[in-house]
Design a protein around this motif. Structure first.
Motif, PDB file in Angstrom:
ATOM      1  N   TRP A  46       0.779  -1.164   0.160  1.00 43.15           N
ATOM      2  CA  TRP A  46       0.008  -0.008   0.271  1.00 43.15           C
ATOM      3  C   TRP A  46       0.850   1.310  -0.045  1.00 43.15           C
ATOM      4  O   TRP A  46       2.021   1.380   0.450  1.00 43.15           O
ATOM      5  CB  TRP A  46      -0.969   0.064   1.228  1.00 43.15           C
ATOM      6  N   ASP A 101      -1.759   6.847   5.316  1.00 45.08           N
ATOM      7  CA  ASP A 101      -2.117   6.320   6.517  1.00 45.08           C
ATOM      8  C   ASP A 101      -1.023   5.481   6.940  1.00 45.08           C
ATOM      9  O   ASP A 101      -0.866   4.630   6.290  1.00 45.08           O
ATOM     10  CB  ASP A 101      -3.220   5.377   5.988  1.00 45.08           C
ATOM     11  N   PRO A 102      -0.457   5.747   8.074  1.00 46.21           N
ATOM     12  CA  PRO A 102       0.741   4.945   8.730  1.00 46.21           C
ATOM     13  C   PRO A 102       0.392   3.480   8.876  1.00 46.21           C
ATOM     14  O   PRO A 102       1.153   2.715   9.088  1.00 46.21           O
ATOM     15  CB  PRO A 102       1.106   5.774   9.700  1.00 46.21           C
ATOM     16  N   ARG A 103      -1.085   3.328   9.211  1.00 44.39           N
ATOM     17  CA  ARG A 103      -1.232   1.803   9.411  1.00 44.39           C
ATOM     18  C   ARG A 103      -0.998   1.066   8.321  1.00 44.39           C
ATOM     19  O   ARG A 103      -0.854  -0.153   8.448  1.00 44.39           O
ATOM     20  CB  ARG A 103      -2.950   1.881   9.908  1.00 44.39           C
ATOM     21  N   THR A 104      -1.267   1.308   7.244  1.00 46.79           N
ATOM     22  CA  THR A 104      -1.316   0.624   6.078  1.00 46.79           C
ATOM     23  C   THR A 104       0.010   0.835   5.034  1.00 46.79           C
ATOM     24  O   THR A 104       0.472  -0.102   4.181  1.00 46.79           O
ATOM     25  CB  THR A 104      -2.451   0.735   4.824  1.00 46.79           C
ATOM     26  N   HIS A 105       0.592   2.213   5.112  1.00 48.87           N
ATOM     27  CA  HIS A 105       1.661   2.336   3.977  1.00 48.87           C
ATOM     28  C   HIS A 105       2.735   1.603   4.234  1.00 48.87           C
ATOM     29  O   HIS A 105       3.379   1.238   5.402  1.00 48.87           O
ATOM     30  CB  HIS A 105       2.279   3.978   4.477  1.00 48.87           C
ATOM     31  N   LYS A 139       2.890  -1.486   3.943  1.00 46.33           N
ATOM     32  CA  LYS A 139       2.496  -2.838   4.074  1.00 46.33           C
ATOM     33  C   LYS A 139       1.972  -3.609   3.106  1.00 46.33           C
ATOM     34  O   LYS A 139       1.436  -3.173   2.126  1.00 46.33           O
ATOM     35  CB  LYS A 139       1.458  -2.884   5.276  1.00 46.33           C
ATOM     36  N   SER A 148      -7.726  -7.601   1.447  1.00 46.87           N
ATOM     37  CA  SER A 148      -7.660  -6.205   1.459  1.00 46.87           C
ATOM     38  C   SER A 148      -8.026  -5.531   0.165  1.00 46.87           C
ATOM     39  O   SER A 148      -8.459  -4.459   0.082  1.00 46.87           O
ATOM     40  CB  SER A 148      -6.332  -5.562   2.229  1.00 46.87           C
TER      41      SER A 148
END
Length: 154
Positions: free
Chosen positions: A23, A27-31, A33, A39
Motif C-alpha cells: 500500500w 495512512d501509517p497503518r497501511t503505508h 504494508k 484487503s
C-alpha cells in the motif's frame, strides 16, 4: 517470466520471482504494508466495480465505515484470470505458455482449457481469417490502381 537485461534484450533464462504489492498513501497503518487479497478486494476491487456502476452501491455500517458488497461471482477477481487466459489464447499464445502464465502444471492442460478456455468474437474472427487466407489466396494484379479497383480485380 522472461526477464529483461539492462540493455533491453530478453535474458537467456527465465526468472521466477515472488512479487509483493504494498500500500502507498498517508495512512501509517497501511503505508508500506503488504496488500492481502482480501484487503485488495475490499479496498480496491469492490470500490472500483461500484464506481464503474458494475457493483452495488456502498453503504455505511454502524461505525460509519463505508462498506462494499460483492458484485457476484461474474465480477469477482477470479474473472480477471478468465480475462487474462482468454486474451492470451486469442492473441495466439501457445497452450504451454498459457498454462505457465496461469500457474498450471503440465497436468493442468485440461483445467486450463476446460475452465479458462472461452470462445470470443476475436476467436471467431481469427477462425474466419484463417479460413479466408487458405481459401482465397490473393491473386497478382497487373494494375496498381485504387483500392476499389484492386478489390474488384481479385
Amino acid at each position: 517470466l522472461p526477464w529483461m537485461n539492462e540493455d533491453g534484450t530478453v535474458a537467456d533464462e527465465p526468472v521466477t520471482v515472488r512479487l509483493l504489492f504494498v500500500w502507498h498513501g498517508d495512512d501509517p497503518r497501511t503505508h508500506g504494508k503488504a496488500i492481502s487479497a482480501s484487503s485488495y478486494s475490499h479496498g480496491v476491487w469492490l470500490p472500483a466495480l461500484s464506481n464503474a456502476g458494475i457493483g452495488p452501491a456502498p453503504w455505511k455500517d454502524d461505525k460509519k465505515i463505508t462498506r462494499y458488497s460483492s458484485a457476484g461471482k461474474d465480477n469477482g477477481q477470479h474473472a480477471l484470470r478468465h480475462f487474462f487466459s482468454t486474451a492470451l489464447q486469442d492473441a495466439g499464445v501457445p497452450p504451454v505458455g498459457v498454462m505457465e502464465f496461469m500457474g498450471h502444471s503440465r497436468k493442468g492442460l485440461p483445467v486450463t482449457f476446460r475452465v479458462y478456455g472461452h470462445v470470443t468474437d476475436d476467436t471467431f474472427a481469427q477462425a474466419r481469417t484463417a479460413i479466408d487466407r487458405s481459401l482465397f489466396k490473393l491473386r497478382p494484379v497487373a494494375s496498381a490502381g485504387t483500392v476499389t479497383e484492386l478489390r474488384a480485380a481479385q
